[in-house]
Structure formats: structure tokens, C-alpha cells
Design an enzyme around this catalytic site. Structure first.
Site, short mmCIF file in Angstrom:
data_model
loop_
_atom_site.label_atom_id
_atom_site.label_comp_id
_atom_site.label_asym_id
_atom_site.label_seq_id
_atom_site.Cartn_x
_atom_site.Cartn_y
_atom_site.Cartn_z
N ARG A 188 0.86 -1.18 0.00
CA ARG A 188 0.00 0.00 0.00
C ARG A 188 0.89 1.22 0.00
NH1 ARG A 188 -4.73 -2.16 -1.46
NH2 ARG A 188 -5.82 -3.25 0.21
N GLU A 248 -4.21 7.52 -4.96
CA GLU A 248 -4.44 6.81 -6.23
C GLU A 248 -5.75 7.29 -6.84
OE1 GLU A 248 -4.12 2.59 -5.54
OE2 GLU A 248 -2.13 2.79 -4.68
N HIS A 257 -1.42 0.22 -9.77
CA HIS A 257 -2.04 -0.71 -8.81
C HIS A 257 -2.66 -1.91 -9.51
CE1 HIS A 257 -3.85 -0.88 -4.49
NE2 HIS A 257 -3.64 -2.09 -4.98
#
Lengths: 315, 315
Positions: A234, A263, A281
């Protein structure tokens, strides 16, 4: 149909079609449920499907009076207010191992690309630099993989798969984790000790308030000039401003990042650097891991609606 | 100083400095020796250092009347006219294992980048596509590594290192080689059988007239739609025009190429494709493998000038 399920985060059509064949869905498409639906429509929602990193707090839970289960798509569940869920007797499930091979594969992809300067090399050909015989400082012979010390931070499903892959590249692998595991790699007693020892730091730790910004400016100095940091966990684990500075002033050599503090990542100072490799991601984003994660969601929901414990509860 | 050595291909300053500390060098800087030097200057050259893929034929040997040894930098020696050398009692040496880890690492870098569409993913962030939420067809979930059938063509030092790395990614590995080796991977009786079986073809065969264009249009059709071909050997092994067509019309899914029929590769139809990953022949190009290759050159030359057999003769 056993009961109504709210889709909390945006998911692919392919997934929704598959889940909708078994459960009654309403899809908030990423909007707050109270904006997307009336109180009436939310009144009989018994379960939620969510991306585990997305904030899901008390207010959302309170808007769903019959909510009994939160099912995370993927390994992480750091966005969930677990205390609030526990108070309301809401169980939490995830897909613990379904995407771990894909995530570990991506971490190696990022590492190898950073070590061998793949983006620079490919661009050198496409831009005509090679054909023109242009010198490229960034393509001076880099230190390769052989003999590198790979420090794996976190030794869960993903960390152990990263370690197995990295070891195949004639490297030394060590790790730090809250507890020692039965794995054939030396354990370091603290994150500081691991980072002091290694020159590649592979972050595979579960994110949470205890790991927020543990990779800070001091830790990056400890990693050192030849150092490379890879993060598929993360964004919150790294102090991203400190990482940017460390990359700009060559405190470390490079980074490979699949996750970010905010993000989606907007183009900016980080994406202007040539010593980073960036992916949006997509660690767990392969066809087979999506199917496996959907299998976990279906098994979790089926168990819940049958009145049984979740098949993959959050531990 | 034992005798004069001609530098035939262009090499880095760092290497030349290191070799020059032990041997008397004259550097043709990639020019034909007769253009670069007078017959007098060439008259007492006893050894050549060359990149093994570079054409080095009878005419060059004849311009060096005292030539007794050709020392290749790297594994390959396909550029050398071995029959001509044998006739003149010129011995040939190389650096057989010095760069094999680096080359195997690069082949995995290319494979992982092709499978996970790394270049597209990185460009998607840097261009602002992710931040803008733009759809990206090329980023639909790809088939990952898990369960892929990796066919290794050639089971020498490099092929066996590729196999060991690929196996760590939860794949099935098989191989074809002129002869069966004592390795824990199934042997396929022909290249056709291997390609029929696999969906990733890793080319690690020694190049020569017998392997020229063995990967042709028919072989690429056999590899099939999900197929990926990786080449870190020599460009001559693949019919590059057939590969271009197969990539353009999606007969295969992608390719990762470090070597080309003509090097340097000029920008063109191949580099216009998004389903290829390209590197400028830098498989063995890491700091540690350059040192190891230089060690081999020094050991070969030392043996030669001491009147002993080469330390690493071409087999």
C-alpha cells in the site's frame, strides 16, 4: 437469491456479471451508498463487496441497518473500520491467497525492470538513440541481480512468494516480519536491521496505522546509494515525499511502485523521474487471479447467506 | 608485456584500461584492421579480442600473419570463421559462463514485462491516463505467469539459468536441445514438439548456420495466439519479418527481444508495436558480468602467451 449485496467500489463488468448470477446486487459504482440509493433500497442490504483499501467507515455501516458481512476483493482490508464492524457484529472476509502469485510476479517485474533499466533501454531503441549511436549515461552497465541482498518486509502469502522468486536469481534473501516464519531465509530482528543489511527492499507488509510511513527519510538513507525499493503493498507504508527526495538526490538508486499515497497517481515530480518504474495498482490484476478472487467472494457470500462462518475471514 | 593484442570490436574504456594494464593493445575501434593500421603495425599482433557475434573472416586473419588466438568477449563466437581459424592453427576462446546469469535475468525481465504489459502500464501513469480514468484496452487483465508452459530452446549455461528462474514463477518448464541434459525439466524430442507444447518460447540456443531462421512463420503459428517469444541469443535465429507479421496480426501475443537481425535496430515497424519489449543487446551488460567476462579474456590471453591451452576454449 439469498439476500441483497451492495457493490461498494467500482468493479469490472465481467466480475459483476459473474457475482450477479448468484446474488442480488445493487451497484453504487463508487459513490457513497446514501447518494446512490434511497434508505429504502439500502434497508435490506445484508452484505457489501469492496476493494479492501477503500475507506469504509462507521457512517456507511450505519446507513445499512441489516449489514452483516463485508467481503473484500483481494488480500487487503486496511480501509475497513474493523472496530466499528466488530461493534455491529459485522464479519469481514477477504481473498487471502488468490492474488498472491500475481502480486509477487509484479514485484519481480518492477525489480528487474528497475535493475536493468528496462524503460530507458526500450525508449533508447524506439527514439532512434541506438541506431544513431547516441551515448546513454543511464545505460552504463548497472549492477545486476547476482549477489544482491534482497530484504523482504512482511512474510505472509505474498512475501514468501516474492522470496522464492527472488532467490532463484542467485541473490541472498533475508526478511523481517512481526514474527519469525518457518522459511529458509535469515530473519532480521527489526526493520532497521533488515534495511541496514539489504540493498533491495521488497515491501510486502500488511498496511495499517502501525505501518504508516515506516519507510521514511531515515530508512531510505539506511537503504543507501545502490538501494532499490519495491512496493506492491500500500502507498501508505512509504513517506512518498521522502521517497521522491531520495530518488531525486540519489540517496537511493531507484524504485518500482505499484501503489501510491493517493491513487490514481497524477503525473508530477515522481513520474518525471527516469529511475522509477510505475504501474497503476495492478499487482493482482491477471485473468487467473481475478477468477480466483471472485471465487473467494462467492465462497464468502455463500457461507454468510447460509448462516455459516465466512470461508476466508479476516484473521 | 607478452605480445601485441588487437582490439577488433568497439569496447568500453573501462575494459580497455583493465586489459591494457596487462597486455600491449592496439585498438581498431570497430574499423577493419587494415584501414586502421599499417601492415607493419599488424605484423606482430598475436591475439585478437572481439565481440563473438561480429563477422571475423579469413581476410582479417590473413592480415595478421602472427595471429594465434581469437578471444571472444561473451559467450557467442558465431561471427568467427572457425574453419579458416582452424586452417591457420588459430585457437578460439570465449567467456562461457561469465555473463549467463545476467543474460538469463534479462530474458526474465523481458518476459515479465511482456506478460504484465509493463511499458503500457508505466506510460499510462506518466501520460496522465490513470489520473484521468481513461480506459486502456491494453491494460485489461492479462493472463499471468501462473501455470504457463515455458519452453526453453537450448539448455546450455544460459538456458539452464533461464529454466531455474522461470520455474520459480509457478510455471511448467520444458526444453529442447540437441541433446538431453541432466536437468529436472521434461525434454521434448524436437523444436516443433516444444513449440507445440509451450506458450512462452525462451530462445537460448547457440546461433549458427544450423539455427538461422528456425523460428519462422510456421513455428510462430505453432506457438499460437497466447504465445510470447523471448530472444536473448542472436537475431539470426528468428525470421524477423515473419515475427513482425505475427505480432501485427496477433498470430502470437507478444515478444521480448534483446537481439535483432540487424543491430543496432532502427526505429520502424517493429518498434512501432505496443506488444513488444525491446532492449539494445544488453543481456550480458551488468557491472559484475563485464568484470567476469574481462577476467575470462585475461585468463585466456595469459594462458595463450604462456604457451598453454586457452583457459576457456570454444568447445
Amino acid at each position: 437469491m439469498d439476500g441483497k449485496v451492495l457493490i461498494y467500489s467500482p468493479f469490472s463488468k465481467a466480475m459483476l456479471t459473474r457475482i450477479a448470477a448468484r446474488f442480488e446486487l445493487i451497484d453504487a459504482q463508487g459513490k457513497p451508498p446514501r447518494e446512490a440509493f434511497s434508505a429504502d433500497e439500502l434497508g435490506d442490504v445484508r452484505a457489501i463487496i469492496t476493494a479492501g483499501g477503500e475507506p469504509l467507515g462507521r457512517a456507511v455501516m450505519e446507513s445499512l441497518p441489516k449489514l452483516g458481512a463485508i467481503v473484500c476483493y483481494g488480500t487487503g482490508y486496511d480501509g475497513i473500520d474493523r472496530a466499528a464492524a466488530a461493534q455491529r457484529n459485522i464479519v469481514i472476509g477477504h481473498s487471502p491467497a488468490a492474488n498472491s502469485a500475481a502480486v509477487a510476479d509484479l514485484s519481480m517485474t518492477l525489480l528487474l525492470a528497475a535493475v536493468r533499466r528496462l524503460l530507458t533501454a526500450d525508449a533508447y531503441i524506439r527514439s532512434g538513440g541506438w541506431a544513431a549511436g547516441q551515448p546513454s549515461l543511464r545505460l552504463a552497465p548497472p549492477r545486476g541481480m547476482t549477489g544482491r541482498r534482497i530484504g523482504v518486509y512482511g512474510m505472509g502469502e505474498i512475501g514468501s512468494k516474492i522470496a522464492a522468486r527472488a532467490a532463484a536469481f542467485e541473490t541472498e534473501v533475508g526478511y523481517y516480519s512481526r514474527s519469525q516464519h518457518d522459511v529458509p531465509y535469515p530473519y532480521h530482528a527489526s526493520l532497521e536491521a533488515l534495511v541496514e543489511w539489504c540493498d533491495v527492499l521488497m515491501i510486502a507488509v500488511r498496511a495499517g496505522s502501525d505501518t504508516r510511513h515506516v519507510i521514511d527519510a531515515a530508512m531510505l538513507r539506511r537503504l543507501g546509494q545502490g538501494g532499490i525499493v519495491i512496493n506492491i503493498s500500500r502507498g501508505s507504508v512509504i513517506d512518498q515525499a521522502a521517497l521522491l527526495t531520495a530518488l531525486q538526490d540519489h540517496t537511493i538508486a531507484g524504485a518500482g511502485l505499484d501503489v501510491f499515497e493517493v491513487e490514481p497517481l497524477a503525473p508530477g515530480a515522481l513520474s518525471a523521474l527516469s529511475n522509477v518504474v510505475l504501474t497503476p495498482h495492478l499487482g493482482g490484476h491477471t485473468a487467473e487471479s481475478h477468477i480466483a478472487m471472485q471465487d473467494c467472494v462467492i465462497e464468502n457470500l455463500s457461507a454468510f447467506f447460509a448462516g455459516r462462518p465466512l470461508r476466508y475471514p479476516v484473521g
